[in-house]
Each structure stands twice: as C-alpha cells, then as structure tokens.
Design a protein around this motif. Sequence first.
Motif, mmCIF file in Angstrom:
data_model
loop_
_atom_site.group_PDB
_atom_site.id
_atom_site.type_symbol
_atom_site.label_atom_id
_atom_site.label_comp_id
_atom_site.label_asym_id
_atom_site.label_seq_id
_atom_site.Cartn_x
_atom_site.Cartn_y
_atom_site.Cartn_z
ATOM 1 N N GLY A 1 2.187 5.775 2.350
ATOM 2 C CA GLY A 1 3.632 5.830 2.174
ATOM 3 C C GLY A 1 4.306 6.772 3.148
ATOM 4 N N SER A 2 3.699 7.915 3.386
ATOM 5 C CA SER A 2 4.315 8.890 4.285
ATOM 6 C C SER A 2 4.239 8.466 5.735
ATOM 7 N N ALA A 3 3.312 7.549 6.053
ATOM 8 C CA ALA A 3 3.148 7.097 7.439
ATOM 9 C C ALA A 3 3.559 5.641 7.613
ATOM 10 N N HIS B 1 3.958 0.686 10.706
ATOM 11 C CA HIS B 1 4.731 -0.529 10.999
ATOM 12 C C HIS B 1 4.913 -0.690 12.502
ATOM 13 N N ASP B 2 5.319 0.391 13.170
ATOM 14 C CA ASP B 2 5.549 0.321 14.612
ATOM 15 C C ASP B 2 4.255 0.033 15.361
ATOM 16 N N ALA C 1 0.828 -1.207 0.000
ATOM 17 C CA ALA C 1 0.000 0.000 0.000
ATOM 18 C C ALA C 1 0.859 1.252 0.000
ATOM 19 N N ALA C 2 2.010 1.200 0.672
ATOM 20 C CA ALA C 2 2.881 2.375 0.737
ATOM 21 C C ALA C 2 3.402 2.775 -0.638
ATOM 22 N N GLU C 3 3.487 1.803 -1.555
ATOM 23 C CA GLU C 3 3.944 2.097 -2.910
ATOM 24 C C GLU C 3 2.855 2.770 -3.740
ATOM 25 N N GLY C 4 1.581 2.505 -3.396
ATOM 26 C CA GLY C 4 0.497 2.990 -4.243
ATOM 27 C C GLY C 4 -0.356 4.084 -3.653
ATOM 28 N N ASP C 5 -0.199 4.373 -2.369
ATOM 29 C CA ASP C 5 -0.997 5.412 -1.726
ATOM 30 C C ASP C 5 -0.070 6.380 -1.007
#
Length: 330
Positions: free
Chosen positions: A199-201, A206-207, A191-195
């Motif tokens: 991506g910014s969070a 993850h934490d 999702a971080a690659e596409g949104d």
Amino acid sequence: MRQFAETEALSGIVHEALGPRFHTVGVDRLRGGSKKGVYRVHVDGPRAASVIVYSWAEAENFWPGSEGVDAAHPFAPASGLVPFLAAQRSLDRLGVRVPGVLLADDSRRRYPADVAVVEDVARGTLESLLETDPARAADALSELAAMLDVMHQQHSRRYGRVDVLERGDEASGVSCEQLVLERALEDLAYAAEGDPGIGSAATPLHDRLQELAAGVPPRTSHGLIHGELGPDHVLVDASGHPVLIDIEGLMFFDVEWEHVFLRLRFGNQYPALSRPGLDPARLDLYMLAMRLSLVAGPLRLLNGDFPHRAAMRGIAEHNAKEALALLPVS
C-alpha cells in the motif's frame, strides 16, 4: 460449513470406472486443492489398488465467485472437467506424461458434480523427491526439462487456454503483455488494500509496471505452457518419470510467463529448466506481475474460508517483500 464428497458417492463413481469386481475400502481427501476436490480412493478386487477422483463441486472451490468474469480470458479461473480433458488430450498427444483418465462424467446422473476418475500416480511429488532423493530427482528434473521443451516448441499465433481455442473462441485482450499488465494493476490495487508495504509503495509499483510494459516488443507466436508449474504439480511415477497434474490452465501464451513461475518455484533447481532466447523485457515485467499475483491471490483466499491460512499468509508476506525489492533503488 462446506460439505465435501461422501464415501458412498465416490464409491459409486469408482465402481462405474473400474467395474463390479472392485470395491471401495477407504477414501482420503488430499490436501492442497483450492479449486477442486482431490480424493484417493482405495479399492479391493482382482488386485488391491487406488485411483484418484477429481470433483469440481462448488463446495470444493475456495476462490471468490467468478460472476461477470470473461470465461475465455486466459487468466479466468481454470477449473472444470472441460478444460481438464482438453489439456489432458493435448499433452497426451505430445507424449507429455499426464494421469490416464478412467472415467469422465458431466451428466450429474452418477455424481452430483463434474467428476473424473484418473490413474493414481502414488509415488509422490517431485518437490518431496528433491528433498529425499536428490539423485533420482535430478533424472526426473532432466526429463521434465525435455517435456517442457516439447510443450514450449508448440506454436500458435493465437493465445488462450486450449479448451477455449479448441471450440473456436478468441481469447480476450490484444497481447499477452497487455493482459499481464492489466492483471498486475488489478492485483496491485487489491494487494495495496491488504498489505501495508504494498500500500505504501502503490504509486512507484504502478509506475514501474507501466515502464516495464512499455519496453516489451511485439510478438506474434506463443508457446504451450502449463501456467502454474511448481514441483508440487509434478508427480514422479514408479519408473521415475515426471507426470504433470493440475493441468486445467494449459494455454498458449508467452513462455516467459512459465519461466518466471518455474524460477520462483524451483529455486536453486531452476537452472536445469532454464533455456536461452527468452525475452529479458518480458521476464522483468512478468516477474513483478507474478510477485503481485502471489500477494493478491492468497489475500483473496484469506478473505474466504480457505483452511490453510498460515501458509497463505506466509506466501503473501514473502511475495510482498520480493515485489518491493524489484523497485529501482532511488
């Protein structure tokens, strides 16, 4: 260009299921399926009627290829005649209403894919009934809650899809919560690659997943869950009774996974399905994991040729916002 089922092939398999006195007079490909084709076949004969044909042809599956995926994994793509029949038998034995099977064939002699002809419960979905007839829907919702109680009260020390457990295989992983965490981390990376918002969070998400997983206590018993039960996966028959469909993912797992999905999909109607005694730590972890899954899953479909693109984009964007809202306020 994908080639879907042709009327002649569907006519042959329906003729086999119903007998020589029935003749196909029309075929409708029903919208919504992403893993199998669903067709309503209208027939004429001793009585006018219709049946549903499920086709698990490769062209009907819009999801990316599953090469290298452990088929016994609880989150492996749940598609095919074998998991469908295992789920149908399991639910039918419990008295949970599912469409009756008229014919099932994986020989590829009568039809060029695994196929099933099933009862057509043609009165519409609970989702539409909630909008058009709330009083009748309330009765169906109450009966659905009782059906879920029966399912969730079936217990197994092992978790996994029912077809996997039936054949004596072991599901992957060491616990339900660990599997959910692993999948959530994969979904987060995708999702971080596409949104851009995800991506910014990515690091705080993850934490947060790791923190929530660390707070989940161990468990040794699991309930029987549908796995993807929204009001669109519940039909309502002519007598007002709910009928479960899209059952291939039926598995023993943490019932909290089911309740998180129910809460998302039923919204204001969820209190009728809610039950006491759920583990709040699991609910917190699974809610964030589910939100990320509902970002990554639609994005995967959008990277292919899935036709209903605006709807998928809307699902991904909505759940990205909801996932971000689950981060603690700093």
